[in-house]
Design an enzyme around this catalytic site. Structure first.
Site: not given
Ligand code: S3P
Length: 450
Positions: A28-29, A33, A129, A327, A358, A403
């Site tokens: 996902k990250s 990007r 958030r 996560d 969570r 999750r």
């Molecule tokens: C992510 C960073 C994390 C993670 C999120 C994905 C990212 O969050 O919990 O699911 O892709 O940069 P935080 O940067 O708020 O810790």
């Protein structure tokens, strides 16, 4: 968009051994990007293995709204014709990022140093958030923002017309904050410096270097110092998105707690900023091995093999590891319920500001299913009952958090009575094939309440 999904109750019941190969979706990250960086290049970026979950699809729509041409070519292959650094157009409408904190925070950063205005919103989870963690550093570039009380969405960002570069010490361990500042720094002249005391996932740094930006990272006593030279001409790329370790966590943990299981999860990135869960599970005594270890696209990758592990022990998870498994604490707490003794998780305040709180969401659901949980502001502890002794039988609130929903579905696979969630709809944000994939391994996850 996940914002308006109808609740889908789901129930998971005890099943026979899980076996087979679990091909989990793209990271996902890295998917977010690749779309955002692709939109900030001139020319055509191609992406394979993109996660086609709601979160990432919302980011694809957002990039179109900012002027990029984003095309779904089928089978996880996408192309992005970008507009270049500083080339974003002003969107006509509101940008809806659905459930995605990563999407909204990274996109805010990416547009913050262009002379345009954009309004962002999301679902009830995202609109609750904190966004000040991103808008505070963006203000240093000259960006303005107006949101609801407490820095919540909906929020309008007025990009800086004459951005200045910044030096920013990230006050919370957050890759999203770090990345928002770096993406904003792309369109500021001179050097933007970001310092993080604790290393968080480093995909933005790696990918910026891959797209041709001048970026250096130094590990010092002060922390990781990241220096980005602004206004580069990013080079369009091909991005082959690796499979997501955070999604791999679910079939891996299921296999560890369901008697007789033996599951292979191929091609999982073991970037040290992401792989903390697997180290923790191995310390607990999990039969989890790394097969066919290799390097792909500069990242360590392995096939994970998880087998039923009846003798796992509770441990104290080192707080220094928190960022690398942030996560994965929800599903770890499920495994901890089936281990012997207490699993203590400290230094995890950030868990309280994710898609849900969570710690609260898991503690309530675990207790309802007969597991003892203690908690404080930045810690929680699960008292494991040992294999075969977890009662189950309750319905848990998923609190719009994918999750949380998936973690309780994993719990139901090995508890003495089925476990339900009130709403499994958020699962599609990150793991749209969760139900068929788990079914193919032998799990019994069905739609409907207990
Ligand atoms: C992510 C960073 C994390 C993670 C999120 C994905 C990212 O969050 O919990 O699911 O892709 O940069 P935080 O940067 O708020 O810790």
């Amino acid at each position: 968009m996940s914002s308006h999904a109808t609740p889908i109750p789901m129930t998971s019941a005890a099943c026979g051994p899980l076996s087979g190969v679990a091909q989990v979706p793209g990271d996902k990250s890295i998917s977010h990007r690749s779309l955002i960086l692709g939109a900030m290049c001139v020319g055509k970026t191609t992406i394979s293995g993109l996660l086609e979950g709601d979160d990432v699809l919302d980011t694809a729509r957002a990039m179109r709204a900012f002027g990029a041409e984003v095309t779904d070519l089928g089978d996880g292959n996408w192309s992005v014709h970008g507009v270049g650094v500083g080339g974003f157009a002003e969107p006509d409408g509101v940008i809806d990022c659905g459930n995605s904190g990563t999407g909204v925070r990274l996109i805010m950063g990416a547009m913050a140093t262009s002379p345009i205005t954009a309004t962002f919103t999301g679902d009830a989870s995202l609109n609750g958030r904190p966004m000040a963690r991103v808008t505070d550093p963006l203000a240093l570039f000259g960006t303005q923002s107006v949101g609801r009380k407490g820095g919540r969405l909906p929020m309008t960002i007025v990009g800086a017309a004459d951005p200045v570069p910044v030096r920013y010490v990230v006050p919370v361990p957050s890759a999203q904050v770090k990345s928002a500042v770096l993406l904003a720094g792309l369109n500021a002249p001179g050097q933007t410096v970001v310092i993080e005391a604790e290393a968080t996932r480093d995909h933005t740094e790696r990918m910026l270097a891959g797209f041709g930006a001048k970026i250096t990272v130094k590990d010092t006593d002060e922390g990781r110092i990241i220096t980005l030279t602004g206004q580069p001409e990013l080079q369009a790329q091909h991005v082959d998105v690796p499979r997501d370790p955070s999604s791999a966590a679910f079939p891996v943990c299921a296999a560890l707690i369901v008697p007789g299981s033996d599951v292979l999860v191929p091609g999982i990135g073991l970037n040290p900023t992401r792989a903390g869960l697997f180290t923790t599970l191995r310390e607990m005594g999990a039969d989890l091995t790394y097969e066919n270890e290799r390097t792909e696209g500069g990242e360590p990758v392995a096939d994970l093999r998880a087998r039923f592990s009846p003798d796992m022990k509770g441990i104290e998870v080192p707080p220094a590891r928190a960022a690398s498994m942030i996560d994965e604490y929800p599903v770890l707490s499920v495994v901890a319920s089936f281990a012997q003794g207490q699993t203590m998780m400290r230094g995890v305040k950030e868990l309280r500001v994710k898609e849900s709180d969570r710690i609260d969401a898991m503690a309530k659901g675990l207790r309802a299913n007969g597991v003892e949980v203690d908690e404080g502001p930045d810690w929680w502890a699960v008292t494991g009952l040992g294999h075969g002794n977890v009662p189950g039988g309750a319905t848990c609130a998923s609190q719009l958090d994918h999750r949380i929903a998936m973690s309780f579905m994993i719990m139901g696979m090995a508890a003495n009575a089925p476990v339900s969630v009130d709403d499994g709809a958020p699962i599609t944000t990150s793991f749209p094939i969760f139900e068929p994939l788990m079914a193919q391994l032998g799990a019994k996850v069905t739609r409907g309440a207990l």
